[in-house]
Scaffold this motif. Structure first.
Motif, PDB file in Angstrom:
ATOM      1  N   ALA A 147       1.009  -1.084   0.013  1.00 10.17           N
ATOM      2  CA  ALA A 147      -0.007  -0.047   0.028  1.00 10.17           C
ATOM      3  C   ALA A 147       1.077   1.639   0.276  1.00 10.17           C
ATOM      4  CB  ALA A 147      -1.060  -0.319   0.946  1.00 10.17           C
ATOM      5  N   ASP A 148       0.190   2.301  -0.462  1.00  6.24           N
ATOM      6  CA  ASP A 148       1.232   3.597  -0.226  1.00  6.24           C
ATOM      7  C   ASP A 148       1.541   4.278   0.843  1.00  6.24           C
ATOM      8  OD1 ASP A 148       1.077   4.231  -3.225  1.00  6.24           O
ATOM      9  OD2 ASP A 148      -0.939   4.973  -3.031  1.00  6.24           O
ATOM     10  N   ALA A 149       1.229   3.895   1.846  1.00  2.00           N
ATOM     11  CA  ALA A 149       0.691   4.051   3.525  1.00  2.00           C
ATOM     12  C   ALA A 149       3.128   3.609   3.876  1.00  2.00           C
ATOM     13  CB  ALA A 149       0.131   3.812   3.910  1.00  2.00           C
ATOM     14  N   LEU A 150       2.533   1.651   3.473  1.00  2.00           N
ATOM     15  CA  LEU A 150       3.803   1.290   3.303  1.00  2.00           C
ATOM     16  C   LEU A 150       5.140   1.789   2.794  1.00  2.00           C
ATOM     17  CD1 LEU A 150       5.357  -1.164   5.087  1.00  2.00           C
ATOM     18  CD2 LEU A 150       4.460  -2.842   2.749  1.00  2.00           C
ATOM     19  N   LYS A 151       4.441   2.237   1.247  1.00  3.87           N
ATOM     20  CA  LYS A 151       5.370   2.559   0.859  1.00  3.87           C
ATOM     21  C   LYS A 151       6.415   4.008   0.753  1.00  3.87           C
ATOM     22  CE  LYS A 151       4.996   2.369  -3.905  1.00  3.87           C
ATOM     23  NZ  LYS A 151       4.869   2.666  -5.016  1.00  3.87           N
ATOM     24  N   ARG A 152       5.738   4.859   1.776  1.00  3.37           N
ATOM     25  CA  ARG A 152       5.615   5.969   2.309  1.00  3.37           C
ATOM     26  C   ARG A 152       6.567   5.975   3.967  1.00  3.37           C
ATOM     27  NH1 ARG A 152       0.523   7.649   0.610  1.00  3.37           N
ATOM     28  NH2 ARG A 152      -0.254   7.826   2.960  1.00  3.37           N
ATOM     29  N   GLU A 153       6.151   4.668   4.402  1.00  5.33           N
ATOM     30  CA  GLU A 153       6.742   4.676   5.384  1.00  5.33           C
ATOM     31  C   GLU A 153       8.075   3.509   5.320  1.00  5.33           C
ATOM     32  OE1 GLU A 153       4.322   1.905   8.000  1.00  5.33           O
ATOM     33  OE2 GLU A 153       6.283   0.916   8.854  1.00  5.33           O
ATOM     34  N   LEU A 154       8.412   3.229   4.072  1.00  6.70           N
ATOM     35  CA  LEU A 154       9.700   2.621   3.749  1.00  6.70           C
ATOM     36  C   LEU A 154      10.903   3.377   3.738  1.00  6.70           C
ATOM     37  CD1 LEU A 154       8.635  -0.687   2.151  1.00  6.70           C
ATOM     38  CD2 LEU A 154       9.459  -0.289   4.212  1.00  6.70           C
ATOM     39  N   LEU A 155      10.431   4.389   2.764  1.00  9.08           N
ATOM     40  CA  LEU A 155      10.617   5.649   2.459  1.00  9.08           C
ATOM     41  C   LEU A 155      11.552   6.400   3.445  1.00  9.08           C
ATOM     42  CD1 LEU A 155       8.823   7.413  -1.099  1.00  9.08           C
ATOM     43  CD2 LEU A 155      10.979   5.949  -1.155  1.00  9.08           C
ATOM     44  N   ALA A 156      10.827   7.007   4.342  1.00  7.25           N
ATOM     45  CA  ALA A 156      11.111   7.260   5.370  1.00  7.25           C
ATOM     46  C   ALA A 156      12.109   6.040   6.114  1.00  7.25           C
ATOM     47  CB  ALA A 156       9.739   7.633   6.740  1.00  7.25           C
ATOM     48  N   PHE A 157      11.954   5.285   6.350  1.00  8.08           N
ATOM     49  CA  PHE A 157      13.058   4.523   7.356  1.00  8.08           C
ATOM     50  C   PHE A 157      14.074   4.374   5.904  1.00  8.08           C
ATOM     51  CE2 PHE A 157      14.562  -0.035   7.884  1.00  8.08           C
ATOM     52  CZ  PHE A 157      14.508   0.476   9.061  1.00  8.08           C
ATOM     53  N   GLY A 158      14.357   4.146   4.915  1.00 11.82           N
ATOM     54  CA  GLY A 158      15.458   4.754   4.282  1.00 11.82           C
ATOM     55  C   GLY A 158      16.148   5.494   4.642  1.00 11.82           C
ATOM     56  N   ARG A 159      15.244   6.796   5.118  1.00 11.09           N
ATOM     57  CA  ARG A 159      15.940   8.271   5.145  1.00 11.09           C
ATOM     58  C   ARG A 159      16.674   8.170   6.226  1.00 11.09           C
ATOM     59  NH1 ARG A 159      11.764  10.277   2.029  1.00 11.09           N
ATOM     60  NH2 ARG A 159      10.987  11.083   3.634  1.00 11.09           N
ATOM     61  N   GLN A 160      16.179   7.609   7.416  1.00 11.21           N
ATOM     62  CA  GLN A 160      16.890   7.709   8.894  1.00 11.21           C
ATOM     63  C   GLN A 160      17.864   6.495   8.774  1.00 11.21           C
ATOM     64  OE1 GLN A 160      14.360   5.695  11.542  1.00 11.21           O
ATOM     65  NE2 GLN A 160      15.875   5.205  12.463  1.00 11.21           N
TER      66      GLN A 160
ATOM     67  N   ALA B  19      20.018   7.518   0.735  1.00  8.82           N
ATOM     68  CA  ALA B  19      18.239   6.114   0.721  1.00  8.82           C
ATOM     69  C   ALA B  19      17.469   6.321  -0.149  1.00  8.82           C
ATOM     70  CB  ALA B  19      17.390   7.506   1.750  1.00  8.82           C
ATOM     71  N   PRO B  20      17.108   5.534  -0.611  1.00  6.16           N
ATOM     72  CA  PRO B  20      15.777   5.387  -2.189  1.00  6.16           C
ATOM     73  C   PRO B  20      14.952   6.523  -2.408  1.00  6.16           C
ATOM     74  CG  PRO B  20      15.176   3.908  -0.866  1.00  6.16           C
ATOM     75  CD  PRO B  20      16.406   4.399   0.184  1.00  6.16           C
ATOM     76  N   ARG B  21      14.830   6.660  -3.409  1.00  2.77           N
ATOM     77  CA  ARG B  21      13.732   8.074  -3.250  1.00  2.77           C
ATOM     78  C   ARG B  21      12.558   7.282  -4.037  1.00  2.77           C
ATOM     79  NH1 ARG B  21      16.604  12.571  -5.148  1.00  2.77           N
ATOM     80  NH2 ARG B  21      18.643  12.785  -4.086  1.00  2.77           N
ATOM     81  N   GLU B  22      12.586   6.670  -4.598  1.00  4.12           N
ATOM     82  CA  GLU B  22      11.550   6.041  -5.376  1.00  4.12           C
ATOM     83  C   GLU B  22      11.757   4.800  -4.675  1.00  4.12           C
ATOM     84  OE1 GLU B  22      11.486   5.684  -9.349  1.00  4.12           O
ATOM     85  OE2 GLU B  22      11.827   8.005  -9.713  1.00  4.12           O
ATOM     86  N   ILE B  23      10.422   3.530  -4.720  1.00  4.15           N
ATOM     87  CA  ILE B  23       9.913   2.390  -4.297  1.00  4.15           C
ATOM     88  C   ILE B  23       9.017   1.885  -5.152  1.00  4.15           C
ATOM     89  CG2 ILE B  23       9.699   0.585  -2.282  1.00  4.15           C
ATOM     90  CD1 ILE B  23      11.357   2.466  -0.098  1.00  4.15           C
ATOM     91  N   ASP B  24       8.401   0.580  -5.378  1.00  2.00           N
ATOM     92  CA  ASP B  24       8.074  -0.494  -6.060  1.00  2.00           C
ATOM     93  C   ASP B  24       8.327  -1.225  -5.569  1.00  2.00           C
ATOM     94  OD1 ASP B  24       7.819   1.434  -7.935  1.00  2.00           O
ATOM     95  OD2 ASP B  24       8.836   0.323  -9.541  1.00  2.00           O
ATOM     96  N   PHE B  25       6.044  -2.127  -5.905  1.00  2.00           N
ATOM     97  CA  PHE B  25       6.732  -3.518  -4.617  1.00  2.00           C
ATOM     98  C   PHE B  25       6.835  -4.357  -6.017  1.00  2.00           C
ATOM     99  CE2 PHE B  25       3.982  -0.737  -1.264  1.00  2.00           C
ATOM    100  CZ  PHE B  25       5.104  -1.189  -0.829  1.00  2.00           C
TER     101      PHE B  25
END
Ligand code: ATP
Ligand code: MG
Length: 597
Positions: free
Chosen positions: A535-548, A555-561
């Motif tokens: 889901a999009d929410a998980l994508k945003r969470e993973l992007l934030a996780f990567g940045r942290q 960190a990745p700027r884009e994530i695809d499942f």
């Protein structure tokens, strides 16, 4: 994130032949390692097949169990060293009767089954050259490799022959003998039934004099970069197979050992067949499917002591038995015979090492090597502590360095000279000083490509690594995978490992997507563990996780499942294919892709 060092505790059955790494490195020589083997009687040379089979029988250990074949229905057939000697003698005699000559090429296109071991070891004992192929190859990759490798004999099954070889046979005039194993209903024209030939052959065969420099194995690389290269190995390589199996796999006589590598890949031969047999170990031969529960069951019921596998398999286990699931050991399985797990072929994410410790209570040892090096080079030495995320240290007899790189990411060669990096922690190209016995002697019929692998007395591996102040090596990436983004060089592995620390992530593949402003944008393809939704929410969470975890630059700027990340048959994430698909480029050679769907 840095992980604490895991202190290695001795399992009651650990061999630890030369327990002190520093001391072994200081005193070991390849000459000494040759004395650990028998050599052919009367100084007639050195032969891989003899070391794997004959010498145990001659030492009176013919009754030891060499193979333990576990069929798809879990029924077990044991083959003793004496039986293996008889089988492989018959096979060697068949090769002679057919009129083949020493150094001619015998190809196998077979899954894991008793006849594979007979063919491989019989070929080596007869001083013919073995070239194993992945049985999942389609007709074109089979044709290409058999043509490149000058195949004289092919050992396969009726079904595989009909599906993959029959149509291309006219294109292979040098292929004079096709031997079919297993039950054959109606042998196609131009084939013979191996069992019939074996029945007429004598069960005794004396290994002929073998020069240690005689060609023994022809191995095509995994094709991660796309062009098949045939690496040539000689009989002397067995010295390295044997010694490294002591240092990195801690093998000894009668250890129950299981290597999951496909027999079409270098690991499946060197450590799936030869090295363990030279130690008098018992090989588990799994004839069933890739399946997590099957693996746990076999590890348990067969009392496997050492398991050699790949990160992709470990990640499958992690997906099925995650950390914190509270059950301790995985369900009902008893893994108390298992001393450790070793992993090869791809970077082993530190998370996997921590998982092994926490969920299985077992050390997971990373090993680094290549088809070209012929044997394990950098590894977690069996008796040493483990630094999660590190490949380990160069094994005794191996001299490695990290070389300063130039613009193209590879070692910088200036006036014919290269330079090791000046400080620990600096990334550069991983290089090795040639001189170990299993070093490849060339790419078949490609002198120029072989010579391009060397500079200033070093073999350049094409991988990037760094070395810490204590001499441990850390994998950064393949030189051809490294991402240049806004002036940073980013290894995909670091990004993938950080993403895998998130509980939802099962696996990740990271590429650079070209970008006019920053050069390349880091993009991740992620597969999820059961129970998580794309889901999009998980994508945003993973992007934030990567940045942290990694900082914004890396960190990745884009994530695809993507639940089906493309992998090679040897279990490597095929980043070049992810990249090609992303950019709409031609997909290139996909012959080693696991499931070309
Ligand atoms: P090709 O050379 O055809 O592109 P390949 O390099 O994948 O294929 P192999 O010889 O099977 O073919 O694989 C060796 C490579 O696998 C190494 O150069 C490295 O990139 C990777 N590798 C092997 N073991 C490890 C490890 N422990 N950690 C990280 N990478 C590894
Ligand atoms: Mg390679």
């Amino acid at each position: 994130m840095t992980y604490p060092i895991i202190t290695k505790k001795r399992h009651p059955h650990d061999t630890w032949r030369l327990a002190d790494y520093e001391q072994a490195r200081a005193t070991f020589s390849w000459g000494e390692a040759r004395t650990w083997l028998s050599g052919l009687p009367d100084g007639r040379g050195l032969n891989m097949g003899f070391e794997a089979v004959d010498r145990h029988v001659e030492a009176g250990h013919g009754a030891w169990e060499a193979l333990r074949c576990v069929a798809a229905d879990d029924s077990v057939t044991s083959v003793s060293y004496a039986e293996l000697a008889a089988d492989t003698s018959r096979f060697a005699n068949v090769l002679t009767t057919l009129g083949t000559s020493p150094q001619e090429r015998v190809f196998t296109l077979l899954g894991r089954r008793r006849e594979l071991y007979t063919s491989v070891l019989g070929t080596l004992r007869a001083r013919r050259v073995l070239c194993p192929l992945f049985s999942a190859f389609g007709p074109e990759p089979v044709r290409q490799r058999m043509a490149l490798g000058d195949a004289r004999v092919l050992v396969t099954t009726e079904a595989l022959y009909r599906r993959k070889v029959e149509a291309i046979r006219p294109l292979l005039p040098g292929l004079t003998h096709v031997l079919l194993v297993g039950s054959v209903d109606d042998p196609p024209a131009g084939t013979r039934v191996l069992e019939d030939l074996m029945a007429q052959a004598a069960p005794k065969f004396t290994v002929p004099p073998t020069d240690p420099e005689d060609m023994a194995l022809l191995h095509f690389t995994s094709g991660t970069t796309g062009r098949p290269k045939g690496a040539v190995h000689v009989h002397d390589a067995v010295v390295a197979h044997h010694a490294t199996a002591s240092f990195a796999l801690d093998l000894g006589p009668r250890d129950v050992y299981w290597c999951t590598a496909d027999p079409g890949w270098v690991t499946g031969t060197s450590y799936g067949i030869i090295a363990p047999l030279t130690h008098g170990a018992t090989l588990v031969v799994d004839e069933g499917e890739f399946d997590v529960h099957r693996w746990y069951r076999i590890l348990d019921t067969q009392n496997v002591a050492v398991w050699y596998t790949a990160p992709t398999a470990i990640r499958m286990l992690m997906r099925a038995t995650p950390r914190g699931s509270g059950s301790g050991l995985p369900g009902p399985y008893d893994l108390s015979a298992l001393r450790f797990i070793a992993s090869v072929g791809e970077p082993l994410n530190p998370e996997a090492v921590v998982w092994g410790q926490e969920v299985l209570g077992l050390p997971v040892h990373d090993n680094w090597w290549q088809t070209e090096t012929g044997a394990i080079m950098i590894a977690n030495y069996a008796s040493s502590d483990i630094r999660p995320g590190s490949m380990g240290r160069p094994l005794p007899g191996v001299h490695a360095a990290v070389l300063e790189r130039g613009q193209d990411g590879r070692a910088a060669v200036v006036d014919g000279h290269v330079r090791p990096v000046s400080r620990p922690g600096v990334e550069g190209e991983l290089a090795l000083r040639p001189g170990w016995p299993s070093m490849f002697r060339g790419y078949l019929d490609d002198r120029a490509r072989y010579e391009a692998c060397f500079a200033d007395g070093w073999y350049l591996t094409g991988d990037l690594a760094k070395r810490d102040q204590d001499g441990w090596y850390w994998f950064v990436g393949r030189a051809d995978d490294v991402i240049k983004s806004a002036g940073h060089l980013i290894g995909p592995f670091e990004v993938e490992s950080a993403l895998m620390e998130h509980p939802a992530v099962a696996e990740a593949g990271v590429i650079g997507r070209p970008d006019p402003v920053v050069g390349a944008v880091v993009k991740a393809f992620v597969s999820l563990k059961p129970g998580y939704e794309a889901a999009d929410a998980l994508k945003r969470e993973l992007l934030a996780f990567g940045r942290q975890r990694l900082g914004t630059a890396v960190a990745p700027r884009e994530i695809d499942f993507d639940q089906n990340l493309p992998k090679t048959r040897s279990g490597k994430v095929m980043r070049r294919l992810l990249r090609a698909r992303e950019l709409g480029l031609p997909e290139g050679d996909l012959s080693t892709l696991e499931s070309p769907a």
